[in-house]
Design an enzyme around this catalytic site. Structure first.
Site, PDB file in Angstrom:
ATOM      1  N   GLU A  86       0.783  -1.187   0.083  1.00  0.00           N
ATOM      2  CA  GLU A  86       0.067  -0.137  -0.112  1.00  0.00           C
ATOM      3  C   GLU A  86       1.161   1.109   0.084  1.00  0.00           C
ATOM      4  O   GLU A  86       1.783   1.425   0.772  1.00  0.00           O
ATOM      5  CB  GLU A  86      -0.913   0.145   1.208  1.00  0.00           C
ATOM      6  N   CYS A  99       3.226   8.526   0.610  1.00  0.00           N
ATOM      7  CA  CYS A  99       3.842   7.767   1.802  1.00  0.00           C
ATOM      8  C   CYS A  99       3.977   6.303   1.293  1.00  0.00           C
ATOM      9  O   CYS A  99       2.906   5.847   0.915  1.00  0.00           O
ATOM     10  CB  CYS A  99       2.807   7.592   3.010  1.00  0.00           C
ATOM     11  N   CYS A 106       5.483  -6.297   8.526  1.00  0.00           N
ATOM     12  CA  CYS A 106       6.719  -5.458   9.554  1.00  0.00           C
ATOM     13  C   CYS A 106       7.039  -6.621  10.387  1.00  0.00           C
ATOM     14  O   CYS A 106       6.360  -7.218  11.061  1.00  0.00           O
ATOM     15  CB  CYS A 106       6.332  -4.375  10.080  1.00  0.00           C
ATOM     16  N   CYS A 110       5.501  -3.194  16.699  1.00  0.00           N
ATOM     17  CA  CYS A 110       4.967  -2.143  17.609  1.00  0.00           C
ATOM     18  C   CYS A 110       3.375  -2.302  18.033  1.00  0.00           C
ATOM     19  O   CYS A 110       2.720  -2.669  16.802  1.00  0.00           O
ATOM     20  CB  CYS A 110       4.909  -0.630  16.851  1.00  0.00           C
ATOM     21  N   CYS A 113       0.385  -0.585  16.167  1.00  0.00           N
ATOM     22  CA  CYS A 113       0.539  -0.719  14.573  1.00  0.00           C
ATOM     23  C   CYS A 113      -0.257  -1.888  14.064  1.00  0.00           C
ATOM     24  O   CYS A 113       0.289  -2.892  14.400  1.00  0.00           O
ATOM     25  CB  CYS A 113       2.054  -0.231  14.303  1.00  0.00           C
ATOM     26  N   CYS A 324      -1.518   6.792   9.697  1.00  0.00           N
ATOM     27  CA  CYS A 324      -0.250   6.096  10.366  1.00  0.00           C
ATOM     28  C   CYS A 324      -0.660   4.771  11.013  1.00  0.00           C
ATOM     29  O   CYS A 324      -1.628   4.908  11.944  1.00  0.00           O
ATOM     30  CB  CYS A 324       0.375   7.001  11.366  1.00  0.00           C
TER      31      CYS A 324
HETATM   32 FE1  SF4 Z   1       6.653  -1.830  11.683  1.00  0.00          FE
HETATM   33 FE2  SF4 Z   1       4.229  -0.493  12.492  1.00  0.00          FE
HETATM   34 FE3  SF4 Z   1       6.210  -0.343  14.085  1.00  0.00          FE
HETATM   35 FE4  SF4 Z   1       6.603   1.073  11.666  1.00  0.00          FE
HETATM   36  S1  SF4 Z   1       5.023   1.300  13.339  1.00  0.00           S
HETATM   37  S2  SF4 Z   1       8.117  -0.187  12.509  1.00  0.00           S
HETATM   38  S3  SF4 Z   1       5.330  -0.630  10.364  1.00  0.00           S
HETATM   39  S4  SF4 Z   1       5.282  -2.145  13.571  1.00  0.00           S
END
Ligand code: SF4
Length: 332
Positions: A86, A99, A106, A110, A113, A324
């Protein structure tokens, strides 16, 4: 087969040498790829027919149109490419930012996220990153690119550096590095390499300056604690063209009181930088709430009064899950 899109001039020179082409052919191919944005090798008309035929046997141009586009009420557009990649187009007065994603999913995990909660599904090559720019209709209007979509750029640094080289080199698009910002949660060895090799801006995802609390929301804090990240950043000069910023998403009751603001001021003391506050977008997949507007304003005022330049990033594309931390590459 080799994807020509994303290759640097040096990589193309190696390819041309291996094929027995004259050295200048690499520069011609670069011009077709990046100045004329050719979509097929057949259109490279200043290459001989034999060269084009041979190149077509070993290589292709990895241009792939998005499979879907969602348009927000505020004009933000979320593009979905194959394999769930995306990119988000954000028009804003005289700016238009894209972006981009650098990985599918990932590894960083986090807690706030959605991408992080869905795990890692693969790296993108430099060509896959650049395709996100090259294959949208707004390409010509883009003023800025931020590597803040899915994935951690420092975990796929070779591809990110090659993509930045294409964007900023004379043989590529020739953009000023000031138009490009690369984000990171703070993977120290890769950050050092990035800072040594790439002149683009850096944005560090900070989100909490209290070590134990940061660890609870960002597992990377265990391997690369914030104080070590900041110690590395202090070794570089931030008074010139390259800018250092810190991303700080506001979570209600977690990191948003004035005690947290004071910790942040203390952590950043003496560093030439700015802080971007981000309103959190609640989702079912993340156990956090959005801070109250008055709390965000008080936090912002505290930072600005204590010498840390602090801005609040406008919320964009909320109605299409383009904000975000909400990119998830969901394919229907
Ligand atoms: Fe990965 Fe999301 Fe952390 Fe960015 S915010 S490093 S995309 S887990």
């Amino acid at each position: 087969m080799i994807n020509l899109l994303g290759m640097t001039l040096m990589q193309l020179q190696e390819l041309c040498a291996a094929e027995g082409f004259p050295k200048f052919t690499a520069k011609q191919v670069c011009d077709w790829l990046y100045k004329k944005r050719a979509e097929s090798i057949e259109t490279m008309t200043n290459l001989s027919l034999a060269q084009r035929a041979r190149l077509s046997e070993v290589a292709y141009i990895g241009r792939e149109a998005p499979v879907r586009c969602q348009v927000s009420r505020d004009g933000t557009k979320k593009y979905l490419f194959g394999l769930g990649v995306e990119a988000v187009y954000i028009p804003d007065d005289d700016r238009a930012t894209l972006c981009v994603s650098c990985q599918r999913g990932c590894k960083m995990g986090c807690k706030f996220c959605v991408t992080g909660q869905q795990g890692f599904h693969g790296h993108l090559a430099a060509g896959d990153i650049l395709n996100q720019l090259f294959s949208i209709p707004e390409f010509e209007s883009l003023t800025n690119v931020v590597f803040m979509g899915m994935g951690e750029p420092m975990d796929n640094l070779d591809a990110v550096l090659d993509a930045c080289a294409v964007l900023t080199s004379d043989w590529g698009l020739g953009w000023s590095p000031k138009r490009i910002t690369v984000s990171t949660v703070g993977i120290i060895p890769s950050m050092k390499r990035f800072l040594d090799e790439c002149p683009c801006h850096l944005a560090v995802s900070l989100h909490n300056a209290v070590p134990q609390e940061r660890l609870a929301m960002m597992p990377v804090q265990k391997a690369y604690p914030l104080n070590q990240v900041l110690a590395l950043l202090r070794q570089y000069d931030w008074s010139g063209q390259r800018r250092l910023s810190f991303e700080y998403t506001m979570f209600r009751g977690e990191n948003d009181d004035l005690g947290h603001a004071a910790k942040l001021v203390e952590a950043l003391k003496g560093l030439e930088c700015r802080v971007n506050l981000i309103r959190f977008h609640e989702s079912d997949e993340a156990p956090y709430k959005t801070s109250m507007p008055s709390t965000i304003a008080a936090f912002q005022n505290y930072l600005n009064r204590h010498g840390v330049t602090c801005t609040l990033r406008a919320s964009r594309g909320q109605d299409i899950d383009a904000a975000c931390g909400l990119l998830a590459g969901r394919q229907e």
